[in-house]
Every structure is written in C-alpha cells, then in structure tokens.
Enzyme design. Structure first.
Site, PDB file in Angstrom:
ATOM      1  N   THR A   1      29.794 -14.514  18.105  1.00 53.86           N
ATOM      2  CA  THR A   1      28.686 -15.333  18.413  1.00 53.86           C
ATOM      3  C   THR A   1      28.775 -14.699  20.031  1.00 53.86           C
ATOM      4  O   THR A   1      27.681 -15.635  20.654  1.00 53.86           O
ATOM      5  CB  THR A   1      29.128 -16.964  18.779  1.00 53.86           C
ATOM      6  OG1 THR A   1      30.632 -16.866  18.653  1.00 53.86           O
ATOM      7  CG2 THR A   1      29.136 -17.182  16.847  1.00 53.86           C
TER       8      THR A   1
ATOM      9  N   ASP B   1      19.768 -22.691  14.618  1.00 52.40           N
ATOM     10  CA  ASP B   1      19.438 -22.956  12.498  1.00 52.40           C
ATOM     11  C   ASP B   1      19.755 -24.767  12.541  1.00 52.40           C
ATOM     12  O   ASP B   1      20.050 -25.212  10.994  1.00 52.40           O
ATOM     13  CB  ASP B   1      19.610 -22.858  11.556  1.00 52.40           C
ATOM     14  CG  ASP B   1      21.602 -22.088  11.598  1.00 52.40           C
ATOM     15  OD1 ASP B   1      21.333 -22.760  12.930  1.00 52.40           O
ATOM     16  OD2 ASP B   1      22.159 -21.456  10.982  1.00 52.40           O
TER      17      ASP B   1
ATOM     18  N   SER C   1     -31.132 -38.652  -3.905  1.00 56.64           N
ATOM     19  CA  SER C   1     -30.883 -37.960  -4.458  1.00 56.64           C
ATOM     20  C   SER C   1     -30.625 -36.571  -5.517  1.00 56.64           C
ATOM     21  O   SER C   1     -31.837 -36.235  -6.069  1.00 56.64           O
ATOM     22  CB  SER C   1     -30.646 -38.984  -5.732  1.00 56.64           C
ATOM     23  OG  SER C   1     -29.650 -39.862  -5.213  1.00 56.64           O
TER      24      SER C   1
ATOM     25  N   LYS D   1     -13.063 -30.694   6.285  1.00 50.01           N
ATOM     26  CA  LYS D   1     -12.605 -29.384   6.956  1.00 50.01           C
ATOM     27  C   LYS D   1     -13.352 -28.958   8.013  1.00 50.01           C
ATOM     28  O   LYS D   1     -14.584 -29.017   7.960  1.00 50.01           O
ATOM     29  CB  LYS D   1     -11.670 -27.800   6.247  1.00 50.01           C
ATOM     30  CG  LYS D   1     -11.257 -27.040   6.645  1.00 50.01           C
ATOM     31  CD  LYS D   1     -11.873 -26.559   7.496  1.00 50.01           C
ATOM     32  CE  LYS D   1     -13.635 -25.135   6.692  1.00 50.01           C
ATOM     33  NZ  LYS D   1     -14.315 -24.370   7.555  1.00 50.01           N
TER      34      LYS D   1
ATOM     35  N   ASN E   1     -24.979 -42.310   6.740  1.00 47.91           N
ATOM     36  CA  ASN E   1     -24.000 -42.619   4.977  1.00 47.91           C
ATOM     37  C   ASN E   1     -24.282 -41.530   4.238  1.00 47.91           C
ATOM     38  O   ASN E   1     -25.423 -40.650   4.079  1.00 47.91           O
ATOM     39  CB  ASN E   1     -25.017 -43.586   4.218  1.00 47.91           C
ATOM     40  CG  ASN E   1     -23.838 -44.114   2.756  1.00 47.91           C
ATOM     41  OD1 ASN E   1     -22.969 -44.776   2.670  1.00 47.91           O
ATOM     42  ND2 ASN E   1     -24.892 -43.404   1.568  1.00 47.91           N
TER      43      ASN E   1
ATOM     44  N   ARG F   1     -36.529 -32.031  -5.826  1.00 47.27           N
ATOM     45  CA  ARG F   1     -36.444 -31.819  -7.388  1.00 47.27           C
ATOM     46  C   ARG F   1     -37.371 -30.959  -8.417  1.00 47.27           C
ATOM     47  O   ARG F   1     -38.824 -30.848  -7.420  1.00 47.27           O
ATOM     48  CB  ARG F   1     -35.954 -32.855  -8.314  1.00 47.27           C
ATOM     49  CG  ARG F   1     -35.148 -34.490  -7.142  1.00 47.27           C
ATOM     50  CD  ARG F   1     -35.120 -35.180  -7.365  1.00 47.27           C
ATOM     51  NE  ARG F   1     -33.832 -36.136  -6.688  1.00 47.27           N
ATOM     52  CZ  ARG F   1     -34.721 -37.399  -6.741  1.00 47.27           C
ATOM     53  NH1 ARG F   1     -35.834 -37.943  -7.030  1.00 47.27           N
ATOM     54  NH2 ARG F   1     -34.046 -38.346  -6.162  1.00 47.27           N
TER      55      ARG F   1
ATOM     56  N   ASN G   1      21.772 -23.056   6.382  1.00 48.91           N
ATOM     57  CA  ASN G   1      22.067 -21.222   5.818  1.00 48.91           C
ATOM     58  C   ASN G   1      21.658 -20.899   3.996  1.00 48.91           C
ATOM     59  O   ASN G   1      20.915 -20.061   3.905  1.00 48.91           O
ATOM     60  CB  ASN G   1      23.107 -21.371   5.193  1.00 48.91           C
ATOM     61  CG  ASN G   1      23.980 -20.639   6.931  1.00 48.91           C
ATOM     62  OD1 ASN G   1      24.058 -20.249   7.781  1.00 48.91           O
ATOM     63  ND2 ASN G   1      25.323 -21.889   6.935  1.00 48.91           N
TER      64      ASN G   1
ATOM     65  N   ARG H   1      20.804 -15.631   2.980  1.00 47.65           N
ATOM     66  CA  ARG H   1      20.734 -16.098   1.763  1.00 47.65           C
ATOM     67  C   ARG H   1      20.179 -17.415   1.382  1.00 47.65           C
ATOM     68  O   ARG H   1      19.953 -18.170   0.768  1.00 47.65           O
ATOM     69  CB  ARG H   1      22.300 -17.194   2.602  1.00 47.65           C
ATOM     70  CG  ARG H   1      23.746 -16.492   1.512  1.00 47.65           C
ATOM     71  CD  ARG H   1      25.344 -17.206   2.949  1.00 47.65           C
ATOM     72  NE  ARG H   1      24.983 -18.352   2.355  1.00 47.65           N
ATOM     73  CZ  ARG H   1      25.874 -19.265   2.725  1.00 47.65           C
ATOM     74  NH1 ARG H   1      26.497 -19.160   3.867  1.00 47.65           N
ATOM     75  NH2 ARG H   1      25.630 -20.825   2.091  1.00 47.65           N
TER      76      ARG H   1
ATOM     77  N   LYS I   1      15.199 -16.445   9.280  1.00 51.01           N
ATOM     78  CA  LYS I   1      15.617 -18.046   8.629  1.00 51.01           C
ATOM     79  C   LYS I   1      15.256 -19.193   9.771  1.00 51.01           C
ATOM     80  O   LYS I   1      14.748 -20.266   9.323  1.00 51.01           O
ATOM     81  CB  LYS I   1      17.442 -18.136   8.638  1.00 51.01           C
ATOM     82  CG  LYS I   1      17.827 -20.178   8.417  1.00 51.01           C
ATOM     83  CD  LYS I   1      19.292 -19.344   8.416  1.00 51.01           C
ATOM     84  CE  LYS I   1      20.020 -18.958  10.002  1.00 51.01           C
ATOM     85  NZ  LYS I   1      21.508 -19.238   9.656  1.00 51.01           N
TER      86      LYS I   1
END
Length: 452
Positions: free
Chosen positions: A84, A108, A409, A337, A363, A426, A230, A18, A25
């Site tokens: 059961t 569950d 930068s 990460k 920084n 640059r 369920n 289900r 499950k």
C-alpha cells in the site's frame, strides 16, 4: 482564514480476483454507481482540493471512470504491486506539490462519507501528523488492531503479530489515513519492506511518525462505512447498506415509500415534494421525479425525468431519454425510450413509444406501437398536441401526426397525417353469412375420434 488545501489519493489498482469477473473490482456498481465513483464523490471537492487515482497497468477503463466521476481526477499507474505504501508513492508527483492535508483512501469502500473525510482531517489542523480511521468490529478476527495509549495511537498490530492481550482489542484499522501534507513524503518514504512478503505497508507509518516525535491519533467510524468489497457477497451486502441509507434519506425528505424494503433507488435519484412510490419499484441511474408524482408498483425507470403529478405504471418501463411533462399518465405495461411527452399526455396500457415527441394533451390508445427501427436506423415519430391515436395502431416512422388529428383503431400509418385530419387504414371488412357455422361443421366432420 484560508481553507486548508487537500490531496486525496485513491488506491484503485487491485485486480479483484475474488470477484471472479472480467470487470475491474472498483467498476462494479452499488446503487447504480461504481464503487470508485462513490469514493470519489465523497472525497474533498472544490477550491484547494485535488484528487489522484492510482490504477493498475492496462486498466484504462478505471482511469476513464475516475475522470468521468470527477473531472479533476489525475491518474497514476502502479506498475508493480509492492504494498500500500508503494501504491501511494505512485502518485509521488502529486504529493510533492505539498497540499496541507494528504488523504489516502481505497476505491473499494463505497460507503465512506464526505463527513468522515472531514472528521479525519480535523486533527491535522490541530497539529497531528497522522490520523487513522478506525472502527469497532463485531468480530475483529483478521483485522489490524489499533493500539492506543490515552488519546495517542502507538501502533497498528496485525493479527499474526498481535499478543493475546492485543487480540482482545476491538478497535480495528480501516486503512484510510490522513497525513500532514508537509511531512507526508518524508514519512511514507521511510517505510521499509523488512517483512515476509517484502512489501511496503502503509500501516508502518504509525511507527515512523512516533519515531519522529510526531503525533498520531485515531478517528472512529461505523463498521458499515468502511466495508471493503472483495467478493460478490460483500458487494451484495454493501448494496443492502446503501439501499437502507437511500431509502431513509428519501423518507426523511418527505417521499412516501409504502414498502421501503421492496424499493431500489440509485445514488443520484432526486425527488420533489409529495412523491409516492408503491412497492416493488426499481429506479436506476439518472432519474428525477417531480412534485406529486406517483410511481405505481413493479415499474422500472432509468435515466428519465418525470414531471409534476405524473402517474407511472403499474408495470411500466421507462428507458433512457424519457422526459415526461406535468400530469402525464403512463399506463400498465407501457415502455418508453428517447421520448418527450408534453403536459397532459396519456399513454394507455400495452404500448411502446420510442424516439417520439408527443404534444400536450394527446391521447395514445392501448396497444399503440411506434415502429421506430427499420433494421438499420432509428427514425422519429412526431405527434401533435391534442391528437388521438386509436387502439392497436402502428405508426411507422419517420411519420408526423398533426395537431388534433385522429387515427382510427387498428390502423398502420405510413404517411404524414395533417392537422385535424382523420386517418383510417384497414382492409375492407367482409362478412360471410353462415360461414362460422359451416366452418365448425367441416372441422367436426373431419375430426378423428379419440383413441382412433
């Protein structure tokens, strides 16, 4: 006095059709942890406690999760689904070892608590052969009713078999049971399958216990605690209950949560003192947040360690392997990460820092990217203490930026930068006088009129 030994048998062999999912499950998550792991973490642990998990055939993923969640878990396979009681007897070898208490639970029911397991065991110490967990249902329709006389449980009556008077009973069977371990096999093996489905139902244990002249009792808990999952709807409902619990626990521990209903926590989240969490924060598995840290709105954190007095976000994403020292500042729209940022590091907005170690008080300017992936392998960036990385810089790993170094930068850094060196990469700027005016005139002259 020696503590009573216990065996907990957790039934986790169901297909869960289900759920409409290829995932078993019991492996679906609530608060970042599988349904099964929640049950196993609540089951008795420590000296004298053992754990058996009954899984279905070809459910190796469930067996692996059981062992991951509890290293002492032993798994047994139920090859046929015959009820059961039949499932419990799949763990016959473990039951036969004769623990003082045998607990039967379900994989569950993630909201069950260790305290409830302890309450369920208590009557066994006082001579009961069986304790059944019950709850008062708001709507008992469909549940087995617990028929009680005085303080004794005399029967579990399924809805279809219940009389009109018995259907008025609101005390319902949760399915979780505790047996006197010395009599458990004797009782369960007597359960037959004389019913329409030819299955062996554990609920028949009450009748067996009574026929042996032994005592069966009921222990009550809340309906929320024994919610079985369920469907995906029930999974979402359980998540709501769990989140309410976790938020309440955090608030009672002194965490300031400005809008609790908007914050999502994991079952294993840990907090220090005076932590503040602003609205719309999501915290996944494996997160620890130290004293005085502030998590600003719309941040998402998974498998990360956040140091004292750190400030995160808003709109920050901390991915697995992030370790932040004291006083670290993570700005808005920053992603990290597999990084270690030492005390006092600042990573300003719109930056990605991955596979990187940054020394204290460095920084990192806005828009900085550590280029850690070459299409085949990941590589590491190392940035020394006190370094300054200017805005819109790209650091192409593997590369080392020395202590106190300064990156101009807009630079693309592909070679190591020594301590205290200035690195600028640059193209030479070229100004053409009047060029902008000539460009506009050219574009205007060639532009066709509207409708032409």
């Amino acid at each position: 006095m020696t503590a009573r030994s216990s065996l907990t048998v957790v039934l986790a062999a169901g297909e869960g059709t289900r759920m409409r999912s290829a995932i078993p499950k019991v492996l679906h998550p609530v608060a970042g942890q599988s349904l099964l792991a929640h049950v196993l973490s609540a089951a008795p642990d420590g000296a004298g406690a053992s754990l058996a998990v009954v899984v279905g055939p070809d459910h190796e993923a469930v067996a692996l999760e059981a062992r991951r969640a509890r290293g002492d878990a032993v798994t047994f396979v139920q090859r046929e689904r015959l009820g059961t009681a039949h499932a419990v007897l799949a763990a016959r070898d473990a039951i036969a070892r004769g623990a003082d208490d045998l607990l039967v639970a379900f994989g569950d029911t993630p909201l069950i608590s260790a305290e409830t397991f302890a309450r369920l065991r208590a009557p066994l110490k006082n001579g009961a052969a069986l304790a059944v967990l019950g709850f008062r249902a708001a709507d008992p329709t469909g549940y087995g009713r617990l028929v009680v006389e005085g303080d004794q449980l005399v029967a579990i009556r399924e809805q279809a078999d219940a009389s009109a008077e018995e259907r008025k009973i609101t005390l319902c069977n949760a399915g979780v049971m505790a047996f006197d371990g010395r009599r458990a096999l004797e009782i369960i093996e007597k359960i037959g399958n004389a019913n329409s489905k030819r299955e062996y139902y554990l609920t028949d244990a009450v009748t067996i216990v009574r026929s042996l002249g032994l005592e069966a009792v009921v222990i009550e808990t809340s309906e929320d605690e024994v919610r079985g999952i369920n469907t995906k709807t029930q999974l979402a409902e359980a998540e709501q209950v769990m989140q309410t619990r976790l938020r309440k626990a955090a608030l009672e521990a002194g965490v300031t949560i400005i809008a609790p209903e908007t914050v999502y926590l994991a079952a294993d989240t840990t907090f220090g003192r005076d932590v503040t969490i602003e609205p719309f924060v999501v915290i996944g598995r494996g997160v620890s947040i130290a004293d005085g840290a502030v998590i600003h709105s719309f941040s998402h954190i998974v498998q990360a360690s956040i140091g004292k007095n750190a400030s995160i976000g808003p709109y920050a994403r901390l991915r697995p392997g992030t370790s932040l020292g004291e006083g670290v500042r993570i700005g808005n729209f920053v992603e990290t990460k597999a990084v270690e940022l030492e005390a006092g590091v600042k990573v300003n907005h719109l930056s990605y820092i991955g596979d990187t170690h940054i020394g204290a008080n460095a920084n990192i300017g806005a828009g900085t990217i550590t280029c850690n992936y070459d299409g085949i392998s990941k590589h590491k960036t190392e940035i020394g203490a006190g370094a300054f990385v200017g805005t819109n810089s790209s650091l192409v790993a593997p590369v080392k930026i020395g202590r106190g170094a300064y990156i101009g930068s807009g630079s693309v850094i592909t070679r190591d930068v020594p301590d205290d060196a200035l690195a600028v990469e640059r193209n030479q700027q070229n100004n053409r006088e009047g060029g902008a005016k000539r460009y506009r005139e050219l574009k205007t002259r060639n532009k066709k009129p509207k409708g032409g």
